[in-house]
Enzyme design. Structure first.
Site, PDB file in Angstrom:
ATOM      1  N   HIS A 126       0.843  -1.199   0.000  1.00  0.00           N
ATOM      2  CA  HIS A 126       0.000   0.000   0.000  1.00  0.00           C
ATOM      3  C   HIS A 126       0.883   1.255   0.000  1.00  0.00           C
ATOM      4  CE1 HIS A 126      -3.474  -2.509   0.802  1.00  0.00           C
ATOM      5  NE2 HIS A 126      -4.264  -1.444   0.767  1.00  0.00           N
ATOM      6  N   LYS A 155      -9.854  -8.937   6.888  1.00  0.00           N
ATOM      7  CA  LYS A 155     -10.542  -9.374   8.106  1.00  0.00           C
ATOM      8  C   LYS A 155     -10.572  -8.256   9.139  1.00  0.00           C
ATOM      9  CE  LYS A 155      -6.684 -11.307  10.744  1.00  0.00           C
ATOM     10  NZ  LYS A 155      -6.678 -10.572  12.018  1.00  0.00           N
TER      11      LYS A 155
END
Lengths: 280, 191
Positions: free
Chosen positions: B37, B105
């Site tokens: 990222h 998650k």
């Protein structure tokens, strides 16, 4: 000298121990998950618990680690004062970790804390983390407890004022609420109360190794019921199974302090033990 | 509701999804976690071109465990990682790229707005890495291995990948936020 063990077979045993810990959960943990699945009424949460149980079956069938976060390697070693290995145990454990990393394989997780450079073999300064305890006798018991970061990152420690024992439960609840679904509930929650700054954290970590099927008493039960009333549930998607168990360990502490550590463990409460030497 | 979707995802594919629905995905997904990222954002700032396409992409918050074999890379274990760590980087990331779904998650705080009318957050059962590995049929490519095995971008072909729970939909409904709020209220009541 009856306790002398062979270095090569010791390394083999420790690598096998890691394999076992990574692939299969202890029976008490599996049973607690099964019980949770049977009792859960929230359908989304139930689907998550079913996925967990299915995942355990697949891991066991194909002999692969149950989670890709194979953890950092933590060992608890209880060495009998009469146990004489005849070689450098710590060096041998390190060799076993590198061997297990290559052959299982395990994900290389150990990095330098500042440069973030990955060592590639799960070894590093202070990793594996080996907690040594000298006990009476002529045996060596080693417990491997590979710990994932998702749950470890949600753990907390606070130095309370000595008069604040009534705030301990709330601190645990706050920690669980802040964590939400991030640490992969249903959790095992280890609470270390007393000792010192670092001793409290160690107590909390040791508490995670306690059997989940033993009855919870007093503060353990009180915290357990309050945690499951939060409704965070499996994976933070709701339901009644936020925790499988709460385990509290205490130690005496300074009259002026009250350290409290909360070590959060994901559903994959991985640990396995092996014993060397003795009279067998 | 249960949906079976194929990548690349179109806007209309995800607009019909509501928080709480179950999704199974087939096609191509890209793994990206913390370091990937950071690099994607950094390259964006420098106007550099990425070595992979993000058009209609599905991003999987996952640091897989891979094994190199004679026939290339093989997935050993590949469950989702904690999405919360990517929360801050996600809004600029979504602004720069036409990502249609994020799989992870634990949910992400404060990203429901950035996802609105653009993208969905799909929750995959944390730790279910052996199950996930069974549903990953091929490792198509790997980028940025210099970041280390978990942090690299792996291009994976999946079949019926799931069950994925729609955690945040395109209308801004966020299951995780709702449950956090309820838990916070319960905490205040008990405290």
């Amino acid at each position: 000298m009856s306790t002398k063990i062979n270095r090569e077979s010791f390394i083999r045993s420790i690598a096998d121990l890691l394999r076992k810990a990574e692939i299969e959960l202890p029976d008490d943990v599996v049973n607690a998950l099964r019980k949770a699945e049977a009792a859960e009424e929230n359908q989304v949460a139930k689907s998550q618990l079913q996925a967990i149980l299915k995942n355990l079956e697949i891991a066991k069938k194909y002999r692969v680690p149950m989670c890709q976060d194979t953890g950092i390697m933590i060992f608890f070693a209880e060495i009998g004062s009469e146990f004489q290995p005849g070689f450098d145990l710590e060096a041998a454990i390190r060799e076993a970790v590198a061997l297990a990393t290559a052959e299982i394989p395990l994900r290389p997780n150990a990095v330098d804390p500042l440069t973030r450079k990955n060592s590639g073999n799960n070894l590093g300064v202070g990793i594996p983390d080996i907690h040594w305890k000298i006990v009476p006798g002529n045996q060596l018991k080693i417990t491997a407890a590979p710990k994932g970061a998702g749950s470890e990152n949600m753990s907390a420690l606070r130095m309370f004022n000595p008069t604040e024992t009534g705030s301990i439960k709330n601190f645990v609840l706050e920690t669980v609420v802040n964590a939400g679904g991030m640490p992969c509930p249903p959790l095992t929650i280890g609470v270390g109360i007393g000792g010192s700054f670092d001793a409290a954290a160690r107590l909390a970590k040791e508490a995670l190794l306690e059997p989940l099927d033993a009855p919870m008493e007093g503060l353990e039960r009180e915290i357990f019921e309050a945690v499951n009333a939060l409704g965070i549930g499996c994976m933070g998607l709701g339901g009644s199974t936020t925790a499988l168990a709460v385990r509290v360990k205490t130690a005496h502490c300074h009259t002026a302090s009250l350290p409290v550590a909360v070590n959060i463990q994901c559903w994959a409460n991985r640990h396995a033990s092996v014993v060397f030497g003795g009279d067998e | 509701m249960e949906y079976h979707l194929k990548t690349p995802l179109k806007k209309e594919d995800i607009e019909k999804l509501s928080a709480g629905d179950i999704v199974y995905l087939s096609g191509e997904i890209l793994t990206a976690r913390d370091e990937a990222h950071a690099r994607i954002l950094e390259m964006g700032e420098k106007k550099e071109e990425l070595p992979f396409s993000m058009e209609g992409a599905v991003i999987y918050h996952c640091g897989p465990l891979m094994k190199q074999t004679e026939n290339g890379w093989k997935v050993v274990s590949a469950g989702p990682t904690t999405s919360g760590r990517m929360s801050k980087m996600t809004p600029p990331f979504l602004k720069a790229h036409q990502v249609r779904a994020i799989i992870g998650k634990g949910g992400m705080k404060d990203v429901a707005d950035a996802l609105k009318n653009r993208s969905v957050y799909l929750a995959y059962t944390g730790g279910c890495a052996a199950l996930a590995a069974e549903l990953i049929k091929e490792v198509k490519a790997v980028h940025w291995l210099d970041l280390g095995m978990p942090e690299a971008v792996w291009v994976l072909r999946v079949e019926e990948f799931g069950p994925l729970i729609v955690g945040i939909d395109t209308k801004g409904k966020d299951i995780f936020a709702e449950i956090r709020e309820k838990a916070q209220k319960q905490l205040e009541k008990q405290g």
